[in-house]
Design an enzyme around this catalytic site. Structure first.
Site, PDB file in Angstrom:
ATOM      1  N   PHE A   9       0.855  -1.192   0.000  1.00 16.02           N
ATOM      2  CA  PHE A   9       0.000   0.000   0.000  1.00 16.02           C
ATOM      3  C   PHE A   9       0.887   1.236   0.000  1.00 16.02           C
ATOM      4  CE2 PHE A   9      -2.361   3.520   1.777  1.00 16.02           C
ATOM      5  CZ  PHE A   9      -3.547   3.447   1.078  1.00 16.02           C
ATOM      6  N   ASP A  65       9.181   2.328   1.605  1.00 15.15           N
ATOM      7  CA  ASP A  65       8.036   3.098   2.082  1.00 15.15           C
ATOM      8  C   ASP A  65       7.910   2.847   3.583  1.00 15.15           C
ATOM      9  OD1 ASP A  65       5.573   4.054   2.859  1.00 15.15           O
ATOM     10  OD2 ASP A  65       4.518   3.365   1.071  1.00 15.15           O
ATOM     11  N   LYS A 118       2.742   9.858   8.069  1.00 17.68           N
ATOM     12  CA  LYS A 118       2.080   9.405   9.298  1.00 17.68           C
ATOM     13  C   LYS A 118       2.729   9.920  10.596  1.00 17.68           C
ATOM     14  CE  LYS A 118      -0.867   5.709   7.718  1.00 17.68           C
ATOM     15  NZ  LYS A 118      -0.612   5.195   6.367  1.00 17.68           N
TER      16      LYS A 118
HETATM   17  C1  LIG Z   1      -0.781   5.384   4.965  1.00 14.64           C
HETATM   18  C2  LIG Z   1       0.245   4.932   4.023  1.00 14.64           C
HETATM   19  C3  LIG Z   1       0.497   5.617   2.818  1.00 14.64           C
HETATM   20  C4  LIG Z   1      -0.350   6.769   2.360  1.00 14.64           C
HETATM   21  O1  LIG Z   1      -0.251   7.855   3.216  1.00 14.64           O
HETATM   22  P1  LIG Z   1      -1.346   9.016   3.138  1.00 14.64           P
HETATM   23  O2  LIG Z   1      -0.821  10.045   4.094  1.00 14.64           O
HETATM   24  O3  LIG Z   1      -2.654   8.435   3.538  1.00 14.64           O
HETATM   25  O4  LIG Z   1      -1.355   9.510   1.736  1.00 14.64           O
HETATM   26  C5  LIG Z   1       1.530   5.174   2.031  1.00 14.64           C
HETATM   27  N1  LIG Z   1       2.284   4.132   2.389  1.00 14.64           N
HETATM   28  C6  LIG Z   1       2.066   3.449   3.524  1.00 14.64           C
HETATM   29  C7  LIG Z   1       2.953   2.307   3.873  1.00 14.64           C
HETATM   30  C8  LIG Z   1       1.033   3.814   4.380  1.00 14.64           C
HETATM   31  O5  LIG Z   1       0.808   3.106   5.496  1.00 14.64           O
END
Ligand SMILES: *Cc1c(COP(=O)(O)O)cnc(C)c1O
Length: 403
Positions: free
Chosen positions: A133, A218, A252
């Site tokens: 994700f 990520d 986050k």
């Molecule tokens: C939440 C999340 C995103 C997206 O972040 P947003 O601030 O909602 O755009 C991308 N990568 C990971 C691993 C996430 O948990």
């Protein structure tokens, strides 16, 4: 009270999230209160975001004093807090003098920046993982795997291949001299809190280096102490055998609840591929957001919250496992990013019952309940949850029991 707000919500706010479960009006530490005055122990922290809990004085002070000094300046101007935050992130990621930071406002945007860095290599193929994700904007969505959220928006950005997560041979088969980048989460958050197998990220580093491709990690969900290290790829097993990723994306937890994201390019040429005019966002590096991030990093350091994530995470995990409840088959994850694995697909029911019992948790998969509490969660608060959990699980257990 809540009912009226929810009715107005439904008539004014776009229905992208379904019906909210509660209307929250106030928070303090690890507790929040709803519009009807009910208190909840917050074990989700705004989806792994409020590292310092709610209304932490250090964050409140930093935001207030920065806003009253200098709020927003745009990217035509620099600000000391932005520079300090960039230096701080590079140091925490062990980057050298060539590392550079791009600031933005969310995780999706951080991954968009990484995607554009990848494109500037002159190659156009990107390899991502099944279950991965990376956000919901069109570029980030192209990297995201989940068919249910991709398919309504095809055609997406071409050139992205998804390989089974954790499978070194599949990665090896997918990565070649046409690959611009490989993007991976060290622990897949939205897929149900699934850590990469030991050695997988190190193999990804080796394969990308050999092919001249970038490795993008990520760490939007896993970064800033959440997993019991500053960054999950600094944990044993998830490490890169002493090498660095080319780009790390963050959001986050970075701002402790204030929107801020970053794409940190640690190596050359990744750090210089986006030159003047190549990318931008109005709010990127916003002084208030940067001050919030600095205050969050300071508090994590000052209160030893990484050690706390390890200790309280272990306490939660052991406490849940020790219940021996028939509905629980195990606990996976790292630090304070955990999933309670259930024998039956009753995570939604479990989360619903938990909420009624005064605990906010998240049904991250049909059979997994995510816990991503503030890093300031105390041992007593962790025990408060494990003591209540058997009752919650009993109600969530299907009538016939577990099979
Ligand atoms: C939440 C999340 C995103 C997206 O972040 P947003 O601030 O909602 O755009 C991308 N990568 C990971 C691993 C996430 O948990």
């Amino acid at each position: 009270m809540s009912e009226q707000w929810l009715e107005r919500y439904a008539n004014a706010v776009m229905g992208t999230y379904g019906t909210p479960q509660r209307v929250l009006v106030r928070g303090e530490g690890c507790y929040v209160w709803d519009a009807d005055g009910r208190r909840y122990l917050d074990l989700l922290a705004g989806i792994a975001t409020n590292l310092l809990g709610h209304a932490h004085p250090a964050l409140v002070d930093a935001v207030g004093s920065q806003l009253s000094t200098m709020g927003h300046v745009s990217n035509f101007f620099a600000s000391p807090v932005q520079v300090e935050l960039a230096e701080r992130l590079v140091a925490l990621l062990h980057g050298g003098g060539g590392a550079r930071v791009f600031f933005c406002n969310s995780g999706a945007e951080a991954n968009e920046a990484a995607f554009k860095i990848a494109r500037r290599t002159g190659r156009s193929r990107v390899v991502a993982a099944e279950g991965g994700f990376h956000g919901r904007t069109m570029g980030a969505l192209s990297l995201t795997h989940k068919p249910a959220i991709r398919e309504p928006f095809v055609p997406l950005v071409p050139g992205v291949d998804h390989v089974p997560f954790g499978d070194v041979a599949a990665l090896e088969a997918a990565v070649d001299e046409t690959t611009a980048a490989v993007i991976l989460e060290p622990v897949q958050g939205e897929a149900g809190v699934r850590p990469a197998p030991d050695g997988y990220l190190a193999a990804a580093r080796r394969l990308t280096s050999d092919a001249g491709a970038l490795l993008v990690l990520d760490e939007v969900q896993t970064g800033i102490g959440r997993t019991g290290a500053w960054f999950a790829h600094q944990l044993p097993g998830l490490g890169l055998d002493g090498s660095l990723p080319d780009v790390v994306t963050l959001a986050k937890g970075l701002g402790g609840g204030i929107p801020v994201g970053a794409a940190v390019a640690l190596t050359e040429p990744a750090a210089t591929l986006l030159g003047a005019g190549a990318h931008g966002t109005t709010f990127g590096g916003n002084p208030v957001a940067a001050a919030a991030a600095l205050a969050t990093l300071d508090a994590v350091e000052h209160h030893d919250l990484i050690a706390a994530a390890v200790d309280v995470g272990a306490l939660l995990r052991q406490g849940i496992e020790a219940l021996g409840h028939p509905l629980v088959t195990g606990v996976r994850g790292a630090g304070l990013l955990l999933a309670v694995q259930l024998a039956e697909p009753v995570a939604a029911k479990t989360a619903h019952e938990a909420l009624d019992a005064g605990f906010i948790v998240n049904p991250v998969a049909p059979d997994a309940v995510r816990l991503a509490p503030p890093l300031v969660l105390s041992a007593d608060q962790a025990r408060e949850f494990t003591a209540a959990l058997p009752g919650i699980l009993d109600v969530a257990t299907p009538p016939g029991g577990t099979q």
